[in-house]
Enzyme design. Structure first.
Site, short mmCIF file in Angstrom:
data_model
loop_
_atom_site.label_atom_id
_atom_site.label_comp_id
_atom_site.label_asym_id
_atom_site.label_seq_id
_atom_site.Cartn_x
_atom_site.Cartn_y
_atom_site.Cartn_z
N ASP A 3 4.74 15.04 13.84
CA ASP A 3 5.17 15.20 12.27
C ASP A 3 3.74 15.12 11.64
O ASP A 3 3.36 14.52 10.70
CB ASP A 3 5.83 13.61 11.86
CG ASP A 3 6.43 13.71 10.62
OD1 ASP A 3 6.41 14.68 9.94
OD2 ASP A 3 6.39 12.68 10.05
N ILE A 6 0.94 -1.25 -0.03
CA ILE A 6 0.19 -0.02 0.04
C ILE A 6 0.83 1.25 -0.02
O ILE A 6 0.64 2.33 -0.76
CB ILE A 6 -0.91 -0.14 1.38
CG1 ILE A 6 -1.87 -1.34 1.13
CG2 ILE A 6 -1.70 1.51 1.29
CD1 ILE A 6 -2.81 -1.17 2.26
N GLY A 57 7.44 3.89 3.78
CA GLY A 57 8.30 4.97 4.27
C GLY A 57 9.68 4.73 4.76
O GLY A 57 10.23 4.01 4.08
N GLY A 58 10.28 5.50 5.54
CA GLY A 58 11.74 5.08 5.95
C GLY A 58 12.07 4.07 6.51
O GLY A 58 12.88 3.39 6.30
N MET A 59 10.94 3.61 7.54
CA MET A 59 11.46 2.45 8.40
C MET A 59 10.16 1.33 8.00
O MET A 59 11.02 0.19 7.98
CB MET A 59 11.26 2.87 10.00
CG MET A 59 12.23 3.70 10.46
SD MET A 59 11.94 3.92 12.16
CE MET A 59 11.90 2.16 12.59
N GLY A 60 8.92 1.64 7.61
CA GLY A 60 7.98 0.74 7.51
C GLY A 60 7.52 0.81 6.16
O GLY A 60 7.83 1.58 5.14
N VAL A 119 3.76 -0.74 4.33
CA VAL A 119 2.41 -1.02 4.80
C VAL A 119 1.92 -2.05 3.35
O VAL A 119 2.08 -1.58 2.43
CB VAL A 119 1.46 0.04 5.07
CG1 VAL A 119 0.14 -0.22 5.32
CG2 VAL A 119 2.18 0.81 5.84
#
Length: 738
Positions: free
Chosen positions: A234, A117, A120-123, A125
């Site tokens: 954020d 979906i 991002g930087g770490m995760g 989805v």
């Protein structure tokens, strides 16, 4: 908690640790545990062991999650549509275990990962299916997988537990957390709708009542978090989600991604890599400085930035890169939103400006205080003029009409003349670019130009001393400088290109080459995402490597008409570059330089220029007919509006009619970094004219005080104009006109 070392906090018991993992603890216990983890040599291993024994941890009341899951039951045909993409070629999924069957990307515990979906930087989805009840959910996994550091795993877990601790309809719910194959993850309901970044790109400025409603819902979610001492840090359009109407029939704003959230006793600062925490364009001044304690006021400032963007359609702090954004934050000159949108009432305008106050003490004291102001019944009311003022105004207007004559009322409003703040002599210049210094000792702004003989010159500011640094054996037509790669390209009249690496001294890469194309040069742009130069000549576009300076490809897209201009990459709208053609068509190209769409934008063949706003909200098409069309830029499938350009003829002496002039032929068009102003360069009867234009108010803001300009270039917040005589004019206050 069990005793630990003499100076450390006590270790949690197994039961307390299990409660923390399952989200059964309160926020204070969880934060205390995370502080303990940073010092304890034993508990990180205990945490890993507990996770490995517990593949997933669902809420205490499974029925609580059921309505969210069952509401997303889907037919096989709908699922096929959702999966109609190849994520294995788009994302790095090497951290996932081997998929159990071909149509699956991987499996974590009981969840089959169907497609990506977002990332991002770490995760990352995923759209996932719970194999126990065949329901669709969203699963967020740590991208580093089993190789993730303990610190990354702790931060990822804290995001889930922080979100889980905020019980509010405006915060997305966590259905469970777990670990499988060494990969930590958490499960959320599958949302329907879109984030505000996409919403604003699609719709632009929103109706005032909607803006107030959405801001109120976001503030309610923030208040719930602040009541627990949790600050998001954020807030930005992509972290606000507009959920489609549910059973109650009302849209709901959801607050997403608490990955950067912190508790009230912590302080924000520069990370070990020197990066300020947060998203630059929405940072509060205290976050940007990295020195102050973060509290509710920082979140309210960021929410104010989103509110401003919903009202105006552009960011508070414009900029095409992080450095430019931090410059605008440091300058801190915010134009009130009602300057761009006159129907914004004064109370709403004042509320926005109070949220954007530089000092935290001058902002609303809390999210609750903001909600009270948003509930003001007069917030959206315009003040009414009293009868006496209306009557007096009417008499004055009537007398004015009788005294001045009707023809004066129809005369165009004067266009202010903006004078340059500095004029530099660049002898013989026929092309110029803005660059940077050659080394650490000389890293200031540098002006680069070429003359008719092919000689290349540079002038470092502020010493203003010209120095010749090279020569090409063709007639230069365009100079293009890539700041990202410190590379200069000199483009010749018939497609010749020579590339220089900008280091201790300019170094020529390869040798001068001429693309095997027919026709004269019309435009050239850097594609910084792939470090290459695109050069348009005739019906074709040649591609040059910024690394080697050599010709790598020639794009022949069967235009059937010469290319007039190129528009560089805008990843947010999914295209690599766009070309305009003399027959009124536009062509959109993907990353592999394949023509994916060709469309007529100007019905009758005419000169036109195209500019895409930096945030991708819309594309402006300026044609010689004197109008600007604003299109949805993804596929140019929807015309948003059309503006007829106001007359640009200066007012004549009293009693003299305005002269009839030829139309202005578009030559160059681009947006300012914030997207609120268009910079226009045209040609009228053989002479150049340059203007600043506000597309929202359809008003010419200023005409640049330059005789016969031939080139404009921007290095925010400065605008430079080169005239035909070789003089360079600096306008360092041009944003003040907007």
């Amino acid at each position: 908690m069990a005793p630990a070392t003499e100076n450390a906090s006590p270790c949690p018991t197994d039961e307390e640790l299990r409660q923390i993992c399952q989200g059964g603890s309160d926020a204070a216990m969880a934060e205390s545990f995370f502080r303990h983890l940073e010092q304890c040599p034993v508990c990180p291993a205990r945490l890993d062991t507990l996770w490995s024994r517990q593949p997933q941890s669902l809420p205490n009341d499974p029925a609580q999650a059921a309505p969210l899951a069952t509401s997303h039951a889907t037919s096989s045909s709908e699922l096929t549509r959702l999966l109609d993409r190849n994520d294995r070629n788009t994302y790095d999924l090497s951290f996932l275990p081997r998929p159990p069957f071909p149509s699956c990307l991987g499996q974590l515990a009981d969840y089959e990962l169907l497609r990506v979906i977002g990332a991002g930087g770490m995760g990352m989805v995923f759209l996932a299916r719970d194999s126990r009840d065949n329901q669709l959910v969203a699963l967020k996994a740590l991208k580093q997988g089993a190789s993730a550091s303990q610190k990354a795993r702790q931060r990822f877990m804290r995001e889930a537990l922080t979100t889980q601790s905020i019980q509010h309809r405006g915060v997305v719910r966590i259905l469970g957390v777990g670990e499988s194959a060494g990969i930590v993850f958490h499960v959320m309901p599958l949302l329907e709708g879109e984030n505000f970044e996409k919403l604003l790109r699609r719709k632009g400025p929103l109706p005032l009542a909607q803006v107030v409603k959405y801001t109120r819902q976001a503030a309610e979610a923030l208040e719930a978090a602040h009541q627990l001492g949790i600050f998001h840090r954020d807030i930005k359009p992509s972290n606000l989600w507009l959920q489609k109407p549910g059973a109650a029939g009302e849209e709901q704003v959801l607050l997403l991604d608490f990955g950067l959230a912190l508790a009230e006793f912590e302080e924000v600062g520069i990370t070990s890599t020197g990066v300020v925490i947060g998203t630059p364009a929405y940072l509060s001044p205290e976050q940007a400085e990295g020195t102050a304690t973060i509290g509710p006021a920082s979140d309210l400032f960021s929410l104010g930035c989103v509110l401003y963007e919903m009202l105006v359609g552009s960011r508070v702090f414009p900029g095409t890169n992080t450095l430019e954004i931090f410059r605008t934050i440091a300058a801190f000159r915010i134009t009130p939103p009602n300057h761009y949108r006159r129907e914004i009432p004064e109370r709403l305008n004042s509320l926005v400006m109070s949220l954007l106050a530089k000092s935290p003490n001058k902002r609303p004291g809390s999210a609750r205080a903001l909600l009270d102001q948003l509930a003001d019944p007069l917030l959206l009311k315009q003040p009414l003029l009293n009868r006496r003022s209306v009557l007096t105004s009417g008499i004055v207007v009537a007398v004015g009409l009788a005294g001045l004559g009707l023809w004066k009322i129809t005369r165009p409003a004067p266009v202010p003349l903006m004078q340059p703040t500095l004029i530099l002599q660049t002898p013989g210049a026929i092309a110029m670019a803005l660059g940077m210094g050659w080394n650490q000792a000389n890293d200031g702004q540098t002006i680069i130009w070429a003359d008719h003989q092919g000689r290349l010159w540079r002038m470092s500011l502020p010493d203003q001393r010209a120095q010749e640094f090279g020569q090409v054996n063709f007639t230069p037509a365009l100079l293009r400088f890539s700041t990202a790669f410190a590379t200069l390209a000199v483009c010749g009249t018939f497609g010749e290109v020579q590339v220089f690496r900008w280091q201790d001294k300019p170094v020529a890469l390869g040798v001068k080459q001429r693309a095997p194309v027919q026709g004269a040069l019309t435009d050239a742009v850097w594609d910084t995402a792939q470090n290459r130069l695109l050069v348009a000549c005739g019906n074709e576009v040649s591609v040059w490597s910024g690394e080697t300076g050599r010709l790598t490809a020639t794009v022949k897209p069967r235009f059937g008409a010469p290319v007039t201009s190129l528009v560089p990459r805008y990843p947010d709208i999914g295209s690599a570059w766009v070309a305009t053609m003399v027959n009124g068509e536009v062509g959109i190209f993907n990353d592999r330089d394949h023509l994916v769409l060709q469309k007529v934008l100007v019905n009758s063949p005419a000169t036109f220029r195209l500019a895409i706003r930096p945030d991708g909200v819309h594309a402006a098409v300026w044609s010689e007919s004197g109008q600007i069309d604003f299109w949805q830029p993804e596929e140019f499938s929807y015309l948003l509006k059309t503006n007829i350009l106001p007359e640009t003829v200066p007012l004549q002496p009293e009693g003299e009619p305005a002269p009839i002039r030829a139309p202005l032929q578009p030559r160059w068009l681009t947006y300012t970094p914030g997207g609120s102003t268009l910079m226009m360069l045209g040609d009228r009867e053989g002479a150049g004219e340059a203007f600043l234009y506000n597309p929202m108010t359809n008003r010419m803001l200023a005409r640049l005080g330059v005789d016969d300009p031939v080139l404009l270039t921007v290095d925010y917040p400065q605008l430079w104009a080169l005239d035909r005589g070789g003089s360079l004019h600096l306008f360092d206050n041009f944003m003040g006109a907007s």
